[in-house]
Design a protein around this motif. Structure first.
Motif, PDB file in Angstrom:
ATOM      1  N   ALA A  93       9.112   7.314  -0.346  1.00  0.00           N
ATOM      2  CA  ALA A  93       8.336   5.982  -0.143  1.00  0.00           C
ATOM      3  C   ALA A  93       7.626   5.762  -1.465  1.00  0.00           C
ATOM      4  O   ALA A  93       7.689   4.265  -1.928  1.00  0.00           O
ATOM      5  CB  ALA A  93       7.273   5.853   0.759  1.00  0.00           C
ATOM      6  N   LEU A 125       7.957   2.138  -3.660  1.00  0.00           N
ATOM      7  CA  LEU A 125       6.917   1.283  -4.134  1.00  0.00           C
ATOM      8  C   LEU A 125       6.865   0.839  -5.640  1.00  0.00           C
ATOM      9  O   LEU A 125       6.553  -0.150  -6.056  1.00  0.00           O
ATOM     10  CB  LEU A 125       5.512   1.813  -3.672  1.00  0.00           C
ATOM     11  CG  LEU A 125       4.301   1.074  -3.757  1.00  0.00           C
ATOM     12  CD1 LEU A 125       4.439  -0.369  -2.877  1.00  0.00           C
ATOM     13  CD2 LEU A 125       3.131   1.637  -3.195  1.00  0.00           C
ATOM     14  N   LEU A 181       7.210   1.912   3.822  1.00  0.00           N
ATOM     15  CA  LEU A 181       5.830   2.103   3.560  1.00  0.00           C
ATOM     16  C   LEU A 181       5.029   2.614   4.784  1.00  0.00           C
ATOM     17  O   LEU A 181       4.399   3.377   5.009  1.00  0.00           O
ATOM     18  CB  LEU A 181       5.345   1.160   2.845  1.00  0.00           C
ATOM     19  CG  LEU A 181       5.754   0.762   1.511  1.00  0.00           C
ATOM     20  CD1 LEU A 181       4.994  -0.393   0.878  1.00  0.00           C
ATOM     21  CD2 LEU A 181       5.473   2.114   0.522  1.00  0.00           C
TER      22      LEU A 181
END
Length: 1401
Positions: free
Chosen positions: A990, A994, A1019
């Protein structure tokens, strides 16, 4: 006198008006034959704006459409509703139009559209008005006046007072034209008082009047049944110092016509004649129209006799006939039609007339009896022998079932053959409940059994039913055979990507499922569903269909009830698939090759799921297809796949019996050993039949691979005195080799040689023995054995089967993996020298692999170079490149790339190198290649690499590709980012996902909605706050709220509530943006009937489908646009047409061409693409013949000029290059064009002769046709001369051009090409001498500046002087395009890098 006195009250209104009078007759200011005359300033306005500020493409497109409308009006006096709707759609799409453009669109909706009823035209103009208001397009009083005029022409009922109130509410000031037209409206109603009020108001405002007002008043008095006052207006006009014109008298006579006063009309005509007032035929036709619609059609003959039939009569006649038909007075229309002059063909016969008349009868749905009566008259009088056929076609398109069916019956009774496709429009327009009757009528009344195309493309889609059993039962109830219904339903299910339903239908219903139909869409369905079980079922049924068809054609029998199976039904598609009608057609192998084409990125993943299932089903493929598969897989080939392909192509597999099917009669070669033994026992041991059975018994023994049983049978047969042929002993040798018994194999071989010294073992058996000897480390013996059995020549196919090739590859590969380079080379040379193999990439691979195994990279490169030069192959190129990159061996890497470039071309080789660098982590080097100036973008190659890296989990390579493409604006990096995100999702990383979103912001790349949605899911899964607003697709309020801080919760709730759920249209556009084709197609089918996709939306979908090679689906949506009288975006349309042409689909292109005008065809280079499609399809001869027939039929110079424009200059040279045997026919075509002063084809022929070095032929054409031509094409000749360094051709070109009339710039281009060739040959003295000669014929500015610079640079390197000053570079705006003026042939130019060497065959 009384009437004159009554009209005297108007004199005071007109007295004094003369000083303000505007002499502006309707014939000049409002002539319906000139759409743009009343707005002549528009052209100037556009011209200035375009000159100063380049207009957007959309504006140009709209302007082009309006210009075409004006041309139509000027040519024929009318336009079609479709034309107007196209313009309206363009305005809606672009959401803008200028004031002038909108004015013209409004103006088009009156009498300029005579084919439509007045109420339809009124509805159309109101729709346009509504659209213009909605788009806030600025409108002034001129727009309202145009709307008034349309209302008047359409006799629309409206209140002048309300209309005036609306204008004033918009703070728009009415002008005199407004009041004149309001007067006309009152007069249409016979309201003289209302007209008088307007006149009084105009007088108070001191507004001038013109003849139109008087004409309106004449009409008004007539409508009020006061003909005396109507006639008295003429006196009033004269008192106002205005002489009545032809329009005034025509208006008056139309008023007489309304009352049927033929005497007054004739008297007025005489008065006009005496007063030398000239009436046009159009005026007399208006009188005829007025007589007819007011119930006095019996009096029109006297007026028709007055017609002069002058120039332009036919167009005026057509317009009035259309209006008469709309009103129901087709008999009068027929009288006028008979008066229309008929054109003649070149052979002297007259051209048919009345097609427009017949079509209009059907369009307005006149009674069938009336239509038939008129058709009979037209046929009997010879006006149109095909009248009934035209009427039937029009009824099918416009009239519906009630009109079409009686006409079809009459057509049949007249002896015309009725075709399937006649019923397609009826099926499409009918309700599901009516389709049964149509199908029944087809069979019962017309003897037509609906074929597969009718059912699958028209009937089933229009049933609106998704239960396949119900569909099949419906079709059976309509009289369709069981098999035909099932096959059609299966096709539709498969085209909807419903593999499971297709499998169920095929397994349930016995039918002939034509592979030619199902193959093109089978893999699309597999890709969409990943349903491999159903895929195998469908493939098995296709295989069974071919076998059943072969069995029947070869004389087999079938159950009587299988007439419904469509196995004997000959659809066009099945008949065209010649290979399917014999057992040699390998549908399974063909589909497997399709798999490699469709799943290019990672075909092995798909094949690994399919191949074992095929073996389990007992299906086989041909050696030819197995070899093709091997070549396609190349370096990706694995031992496991090779072994499975060998099994599939061995011919030893027996299909597993299908459930619920009766076994066919078995042939002898399918019987087992025990069955054959019993058979032999039953027929005895003597005679030919017994001997044949014994041979079959031996074959069966060898098929089992049981050595003991085989020896036992041979011994028994020998004891019975059966003569064992040499072929059996050869098979025994092979069986010994398979059982690893080399001693017995060699012993048996020696026995055979002793018996027959000329005996040579076949290739496969020889290789099997040699392989066994090598495995026993008896290499030299293996080589000797191969040499003893070598062949005189390479066998073309037969033993070049895949099973054989796979065996050889495994043998070579075993030595390569063992690192035995010398033995491998010796074995390979022996195999090649003994004509055992033809070297291919697959078989050459081990020669490279052995050196990589031994880490001898220099030897690997040396071998690779030898292979490239000798065989034009590049085995294991990528593996070599990666190894060299890792070793940082730049010299050998450059050498490898150069070798690849000579075979595969520069661009492909450079992209291969980019991906090799990326995979090795050398990002800087990869980026350096991508930054190469002039390197053409290959987005599909980058997308394929992304998919491969994602599927194989090569995240580092994806990250490397992302870095390598940074800031390269010509590369779309969204796909790279999205695939990288998907890879992070697989790894559940994740934080990296991001970080990717943040990096996109740094790189100024806008993430797609699909990217944001996928990242949000990642997320949330890891309990990380989502730092961005979710796209509309995420409709859950809770999900949205969770991703935001608490204090923003209410804002988010309000935002999501305000947005509401996304519409289907929004989701469709989202799918298009994300490239999700299948979702977009599904959503399109779910759109509500009142939702119409814009042509931009559909064009985007078409583009995606074409890029995915789904041309059938793309064609479907192109036709949807064209049928709706719309067109795809030109750029996408060209892209689609190009793909269709490359596929050789002539039929589709011809169908599309029917929807395009000549101007539209020119915009998309349609004729060049059509020509190329004929070349690809092998139909060049028929295409040339059609060109000859068309130019032969040209009657006028205008028609010949149109044909000349359409001639495919670029494609025509391709015909000659690909089919030189067609040269005589091409010469015939070119000479025919030249006879009509069209020199394009003869110019192409001249270029061809010149390029081929036939100077005599080219000179003959030059002297006869081209020496005085002001404009010529020759760029292709120059390009050929450059490529081949052909000085003689270049000099011939220059010598012919220098004395011609073409521009100096064009001659300079020819000289520049000759100079370039001399420079390339390093003959600088000759180049300089050519330049000196050139400047005697042309000025130095007309010599190509690049050629001058190259010559100067080359001379300076040799310390020689360049004696001229190179002219300054011309600005693009000021330079004359001499090259363009001399060459219409637009040819893609090859980048000036290195010449590409084509591999020899």
């Amino acid at each position: 006198m009384a009437s004159i006195l009554r009209t005297g009250k108007f004199i005071r209104y007109f007295a004094g008006f003369t000083r303000n009078f505007v002499v502006d007759s309707v014939r000049h200011s409002e002539n319906g034959n000139n759409l743009l005359q009343s707005t002549s300033s528009i052209g100037i306005q556009f011209q200035h704006r375009f000159a100063n500020n380049p207009a957007p493409k959309s504006d140009l497109n709209l302007e082009r459409q309006l210009r075409r409308l004006d041309q139509d009006v000027r040519r024929s006096g009318r336009i079609s509703r479709r034309d107007i709707e196209e313009v309206l759609e363009e305005i809606r799409t672009q959401r803008s139009a200028t004031s002038s453009q909108s004015l013209l669109v409004i103006r088009c909706c009156g009498n300029l559209v005579p084919e439509e009823m007045p109420e339809v035209r009124t509805a159309l103009v109101q729709e346009i008005w509504k659209t213009l208001n909605a788009l806030n397009i600025p409108m002034d009083i001129s727009h309202y006046n145009a709307l008034l005029r349309v209302y008047l022409e359409n006799e629309h009922q409206f209140s002048p007072t309300d209309f005036l109130t609306e204008i004033e509410s918009k703070n728009i000031e009415p002008n005199r034209v407004t009041y004149q037209r309001l007067i006309a409206r009152y007069c249409q109603q016979g309201d003289i008082d209302g007209a008088t009020r307007i006149l009084e108001y105009m007088r108070s405002k001191n507004l001038p009047v013109n003849e139109n007002v008087f004409n309106s008043l004449i009409l008004g008095h007539s409508q009020a049944n006061d003909l005396e006052s109507a006639k008295g207006i003429l006196s009033v006009m004269k008192q106002a110092n205005l002489e009545p014109s032809a329009d005034t008298y025509t208006t008056l006579m139309c008023c007489y016509a309304r009352h049927g006063d033929i005497d007054a009309i004739l008297s007025t005509l005489n008065e006009c004649e005496k007063g030398e007032i000239f009436l046009l035929d159009k005026d007399l036709l208006d009188i005829v129209y007025a007589l007819s619609i007011n119930g006095h059609a019996d009096k029109v003959d006297l007026i028709l006799a007055k017609l002069r039939i002058s120039t332009g009569f036919n167009q005026d006649a057509v317009n009035v006939i259309l209006r008469l038909v709309n009103k129901g007075y087709e008999d009068v229309g027929l009288k006028i039609l008979r008066l229309m002059p008929r054109a003649t063909r070149p052979d002297g016969t007259q051209i048919d007339v009345g097609i427009f008349f017949i079509k209009q009868l059907a369009k307005v749905q006149r009674p069938v009896e009336k239509i038939l009566n008129i058709c009979t008259i037209l046929q009997d009088e010879g006006l149109n022998p095909k009248a009934l056929l035209v009427a039937t076609e029009a009824a099918l398109i416009y009239g519906g079932v009630s009109i079409a069916m009686p006409l079809l019956r009459e057509l049949k009774n007249s002896g015309f053959p009725i075709r399937q496709h006649y019923f397609w429009p009826l099926i499409c327009s009918a309700k599901p409940t009516q389709i049964t009757n149509i199908l029944r009528n087809m069979q019962d009344e017309f003897g037509l059994s609906p074929n597969s195309e009718t059912l699958r493309d028209y009937v089933i889609p229009n049933l609106k039913e998704r239960n396949w059993d119900k569909i099949i039962n419906f079709l059976r109830d309509a009289g369709i055979s069981n098999g035909n219904a099932a096959a059609s339903a299966a096709y539709v299910a498969l085209s909807n990507n419903d593999l499971k339903a297709t499998s169920d239908i095929m397994n349930t219903y016995r039918a002939y499922y034509a592979p030619s139909l199902f193959r093109p869409i089978l893999l699309t369905a597999l890709s969409a569903t990943n349903d491999y079980d159903s895929f195998i079922d469908v493939l098995r049924q296709l295989h069974e269909s071919v076998q059943n068809r072969s069995f029947i054609i070869s004389g087999g029998t079938q159950r009587a009830d299988d007439d419904e199976s469509a196995a004997v039904e000959t659809s066009e598609e099945a008949v065209s698939e010649v290979d399917e009608q014999n057992q040699s057609f390998d549908v399974v192998g063909a589909v497997l090759n399709d798999v490699c084409t469709y799943f290019r990125i990672k075909p092995l993943d798909t094949l690994n799921k399919i191949l074992p299932a095929l073996v389990k089903e007992g299906l086989s493929i041909s050696n030819k297809n197995a070899a093709r598969l091997s070549e396609r897989l190349a370096s990706e080939m694995t031992t496991e796949v090779a072994e499975i392909l060998a099994k599939l192509s061995s011919g030893e597999l027996v299909p597993v019996p299908l459930k619920n099917t009766e076994p066919r009669k078995r042939s002898l070669d399918t019987l087992t050993v025990e069955e054959l033994k019993r058979f032999i026992a039953n027929v005895g041991t003597k005679g030919d039949k017994a001997n044949n059975l014994k041979r079959q018994l031996l074959s069966a023994c060898f098929r089992t691979g049981n050595l003991g049983m085989t020896l036992e049978v041979i011994e028994k047969l020998e004891a019975e005195g059966f003569n064992i042929p040499n072929g059996v002993w050869a098979q025994l040798i092979d069986l010994y080799a398979t059982e690893n018994k080399s001693a017995e194999a060699l012993e048996q071989y020696e026995k055979l040689k002793a018996k027959d010294s000329e005996f040579v073992l076949d290739n496969l058996k020889t290789v099997h023995v040699a392989k066994l000897l090598i495995e026993e480390e008896r290499f030299d013996e293996a080589i000797k054995f191969l040499e003893r059995n070598k062949k005189e020549e390479l066998l073309p196919d037969g033993e070049g089967s895949f099973n054989y090739t796979s065996t050889v590859w495994r043998l070579l590969n075993s030595l390569a993996e063992a690192g035995n380079a010398d033995k491998l080379q010796k074995l390979f040379d022996t195999l090649v020298g003994g004509n055992y193999i033809c070297p291919t990439n697959i078989l050459l691979g081990p020669l490279i692999k052995v050196h990589l195994t031994n880490a001898n990279i220099e030897k690997a490169i040396e071998t690779f170079e030898q292979i490239c030069e000798k065989y034009k192959c590049t085995p294991m190129k990528n593996e070599l490149a990666c190894r060299l990159i890792q070793m940082e061996d730049a010299a050998n890497l450059q050498k490898l790339t150069d070798l690849s470039t000579n075979i595969h071309g520069e661009v492909n080789s450079l992209y291969d190198l980019v991906f090799s660098f990326v995979e090795c982590g050398r990002i800087r080097q990869a980026r350096k290649i991508l930054e190469t100036p002039g390197l053409r973008t290959r987005p599909q190659r980058i997308n394929n690499a992304c998919e491969r890296y994602k599927n194989e989990g090569m995240v580092e390579s994806l990250e490397g590709l992302m870095e390598a493409t940074k800031d390269l604006n010509h590369i779309d990096r969204n796909k790279i980012y999205y695939n990288l995100l998907l890879s992070y999702c697989k790894r559940d990383e994740a934080e990296k996902g991001l970080g990717l979103w943040t990096k996109m912001q740094e790189d100024d790349i806008t993430p797609s909605d699909a990217f944001l949605i996928k990242l949000a899911e990642l997320l949330k899964k890891n309990n990380i706050k989502v730092p961005f607003a979710l796209p509309a697709k995420i409709s859950s309020t809770a999900a949205a709220v969770e991703s935001w801080p608490l204090d923003d919760t209410q804002k988010v709730k309000k935002r999501i509530a305000a947005q509401g759920p996304p519409t289907t249209l929004a989701l469709f556009r989202k799918a298009i943006k994300d490239g999700d084709i299948d979702t977009a197609v599904t959503l399109k089918t779910k759109l509500k009937p009142n939702v119409t996709l814009s042509h931009t939306d559909l064009s985007s979908l078409i583009e995606l489908l074409v890029r995915a090679q789904r041309l059938t689906d793309a064609t479907k949506y192109v036709n949807e646009l064209l049928d709706a009288k719309r067109f795809p975006i030109p750029k996408i349309f060209k892209f689609y047409l190009n793909k269709i042409a490359l596929s050789g689909d002539v039929c589709t292109l011809q169908q599309i061409g029917k929807h395009l005008s000549n101007e539209e065809k020119k915009m998309v280079s349609f004729d060049n693409r059509l020509c190329h499609a004929h070349i690809v399809a092998g139909k060049s001869e028929s295409y040339l013949q059609s060109l000859y027939d068309e130019i032969s039929a040209a009657k006028t110079t205008e028609e010949a000029a149109i044909m000349g424009e359409k001639f495919p200059r670029g494609g025509a040279i391709g015909i000659l290059n690909e089919n030189p045997e067609l040269l005589p026919l091409f010469e015939k075509v070119a000479e025919k064009y030249a006879e009509l002063k069209q020199l394009g084809p003869i110019n192409v022929l001249w270029m061809y002769y010149l390029s081929r070095g036939d100077e005599a032929a080219s000179k003959s054409i030059w002297d006869k046709y081209l020496s005085n031509a002001p404009r010529l094409m020759f760029q292709r000749v120059l390009q050929t001369a450059r490529d081949q360094k052909d000085i003689k051709t270049a000099e011939s070109l220059v010598n012919q051009l220098r004395d011609s009339k073409i521009s100096e710039g064009a001659i300079g281009i020819a000289y520049s090409g000759l100079i370039d060739i001399h420079i390339t040959d390093n003959n600088l003295d000759k180049a300089l001498e050519t330049l000196k000669t050139a400047i005697k014929d042309v000025c130095l500015e007309n010599i190509n500046r690049t050629a001058l610079i190259r010559l100067k640079t080359a001379l300076q390197k040799q310390n020689k002087e360049f004696p001229y000053q190179i002219p300054e570079k011309k600005s693009q705006n000021n330079s004359s395009s001499s090259s363009q003026s001399s060459d219409d042939d637009v040819t893609p130019k090859r980048p000036e890098t290195r010449p590409i060497t084509r591999p020899t065959k």
